[in-house]
Motif scaffolding. Structure first.
Motif, PDB file in Angstrom:
ATOM      1  N   GLY A  42     -86.306  57.566 -15.033  1.00 30.10           N
ATOM      2  CA  GLY A  42     -87.466  57.676 -15.917  1.00 30.10           C
ATOM      3  C   GLY A  42     -88.015  59.081 -16.023  1.00 30.10           C
ATOM      4  O   GLY A  42     -89.184  59.269 -16.370  1.00 30.10           O
ATOM      5  N   LYS A 297     -92.449  56.854 -16.607  1.00 31.02           N
ATOM      6  CA  LYS A 297     -93.121  55.812 -15.831  1.00 31.02           C
ATOM      7  C   LYS A 297     -94.588  56.137 -15.552  1.00 31.02           C
ATOM      8  O   LYS A 297     -95.271  55.377 -14.858  1.00 31.02           O
ATOM      9  N   ASP A 299     -95.858  58.096 -13.555  1.00 35.16           N
ATOM     10  CA  ASP A 299     -96.063  58.210 -12.108  1.00 35.16           C
ATOM     11  C   ASP A 299     -95.990  59.687 -11.721  1.00 35.16           C
ATOM     12  O   ASP A 299     -94.936  60.317 -11.846  1.00 35.16           O
ATOM     13  N   ASP A 302     -93.284  61.463  -9.696  1.00 33.92           N
ATOM     14  CA  ASP A 302     -92.040  61.933 -10.297  1.00 33.92           C
ATOM     15  C   ASP A 302     -92.027  63.445 -10.490  1.00 33.92           C
ATOM     16  O   ASP A 302     -90.973  64.021 -10.744  1.00 33.92           O
TER      17      ASP A 302
END
Length: 371
Positions: A42, A297, A299, A302
């Protein structure tokens, strides 16, 4: 002429063993696997150049709202200052914020609608970047924003009001003043929720020896309160949207290789200015178009994964270059003296390319995690 066949064989062996095939695929093979591995987790990387640059990152700048926080704030406090009902203060604040797309404004409007308040229409609406908004309701001039805006408009903020603002800001809340026709009516405080993974991401970046900076338009006290919760030491607060790119440039001038992480329209210039722009997948389209890396994602952990993937990819490139050169370095002198059969030279050259491809493929085993 008696040595011509042997000389010809030596010549052919040198040509074969010096062929730069493995050298030509050493870098693109590793980059291709690295970019593919990122996409698998992702993390969309716009080409190998971005991945190579990420390996050298020394500073990561995070925009606060929507990046480190959920970007879904809610009203926590309404403090009257002129013996006015709380509902009236919230109603006026929601009226001027109804034309705003800022997350804080949306939180105020949601709170007013939740209480079934009648939100009047506003005329002459004006947003003042980094300070607040103003508008008129039946010729009443309504102002909502921070201290800077109110002082510039001639409002007086007494010590008692300043104490309330300080208390709210120390709790990590964004406190906004509400004024009408030159009179302070109250304070509306809004708080955003920190993303649960943000603190883990910051801790992981510190372990990677990467400096972390939080950038926000909030006042210094509120920003520092949130930074303490996240474990961030460096905070740059009260930054106007148009000044974010300049902040990035200032840090770059110190010799830092900078990544900017953001999600909003106002973050786009800073994302473009940074050595690497990292856009949150749920953010504005212009931010995603500008960013060199997109976190699908949403997030922030990452960000750390991107840096680790970049370093792993660059290590593979260096290993590939070693395997590409080692056969040439050893084989060419041997072939030049006629001690290497062309068939063996061809096998060695094929083995060199094969070793580069196999070594690059090992990058597929990279673990996409921050632990």
């Amino acid at each position: 002429m008696g040595n011509f066949p042997q000389a010809l064989l030596a010549f052919i062996a040198v040509l074969i063993i010096s062929c730069p095939c493995a050298l030509g695929i050493a870098t693109p093979a590793a980059l291709m696997v690295g970019v593919g591995k990122g996409a698998e987790g992702g993390i969309l990387i716009r080409g190998g150049e971005i991945l190579e640059r990420a390996e050298k990152l020394s500073t990561v700048i995070f925009d606060k709202t929507g990046t480190l926080t959920r970007g879904e704030p809610s009203v926590t406090d309404i403090v009257p200052l002129a013996e006015r009902p709380k509902d009236e203060i919230l109603r006026l604040a929601a009226a001027v914020e109804a034309g705003s797309e800022h997350p804080l404004g949306e939180a105020i409007v949601r709170a007013a609608r939740h209480q079934m308040l009648d939100i009047p229409k506003v005329s002459n609406f004006e947003a003042i970047p980094g300070q607040g908004i103003r508008g008129e309701i039946n010729r009443d001039r309504i102002l909502l924003g921070n201290r800077r805006l109110f002082r510039e408009q001639g409002y007086q903020i007494n010590p008692a009001t300043e104490e309330i603002l300080t208390r709210l800001e120390s709790d990590g809340k964004t406190a906004m003043l509400v004024g009408c026709n030159g009179l302070l009516m109250g304070i509306v405080a809004v708080a955003d929720t920190i993303k649960p993974e943000a603190k883990e991401a910051i801790a992981a970046l510190r372990r990677e020896k990467v400096k972390v900076v939080m950038l926000t338009g909030d006042n210094q006290r509120t920003a520092e309160a949130i930074a303490r919760q996240l474990g961030i030491d460096k905070v740059i607060a009260e930054v106007l949207p148009g000044d974010k790119a300049q902040v990035v440039k200032d840090i770059q001038r110190r010799g830092e290789v900078v990544a900017m992480v953001g999600d909003g329209v106002n973050d786009a210039p800073a994302l473009a200015t940074a050595d690497i722009g990292i856009a949150i997948g749920s953010g504005a389209d212009v931010a995603k178009e500008t960013g060199g890396i997109i976190l699908v994602k949403n997030d922030v952990r990452d960000v750390v994964t991107s840096i680790r993937l970049s370093r792993a990819t660059m290590l593979k490139i260096k290993q590939n270059l070693f395997w590409a050169f080692i056969y040439n370095s050893i084989g060419i002198p041997i072939a030049a003296f006629g001690l290497l059969n062309p068939i063996i030279a061809a096998a060695a050259m094929a083995l060199s390319s094969l070793s580069v491809i196999i070594n690059s493929s090992l990058l597929k085993g990279f673990k996409l995690s921050t632990s």
